[in-house]
Design a protein around this motif. Structure first.
Motif: not given
Length: 132
Positions: A25-28, A30, A43-44, A46, A65, A67
């Motif tokens: 997973y990638e977190i862009t 918060y 942030v990414n 859903k 959420y 992700l």
């Protein structure tokens, strides 16, 4: 002709091995959760659903959420960078209360539970005065 045979064997082998590597997973960045702004959420991620009602009398509100790949295969992997961000925000994991995929965090008088699954995670804000 010999080089063609090597390429003919290596290309499918390369495709096969790259197709079997686990996705991550990638977190862009918060943002604050919509149920409690003090809970950081990628942030990414859903937002899928919010619930203010539960059959469990210990749960005040919850949010789900999506992700992709956050929990790895079958939700077996802890998203360590996300948990580090929670720690930076002042949330302390109550490790002795962990139940499988469910992790409990405490900040001041607020207790939350985060359930990690394969492509989703749920955040449950527990009732005031909740004790384990």
């Amino acid at each position: 002709m010999k080089n063609f045979g090597i390429v003919f064997i290596l290309v499918p082998l390369l495709l096969l091995t790259s197709g079997c590597t686990p996705s991550t997973y990638e977190i862009t960045g918060y943002t604050g959760s919509s149920i409690n702004n003090e809970i950081p959420v990628p942030v990414n991620a859903k937002q899928l659903s919010v619930s203010a009602f539960s059959d469990n009398p210990n749960i005040q509100t919850s949010i789900k959420y999506e992700l992709k790949h956050i929990g790895g295969e079958q939700g077996l992997y802890v998203p360590s960078d996300y948990f580090e961000k929670l720690s930076e925000a002042g949330w302390v994991e109550v490790e002795e209360e962990r139940m499988g995929h469910v992790h409990f965090f405490k900040k001041n008088d607020t207790v939350i539970a985060i359930e990690i699954q394969e492509d989703t995670f749920d955040i449950f804000e527990m009732m005031q005065g909740f004790t384990f």
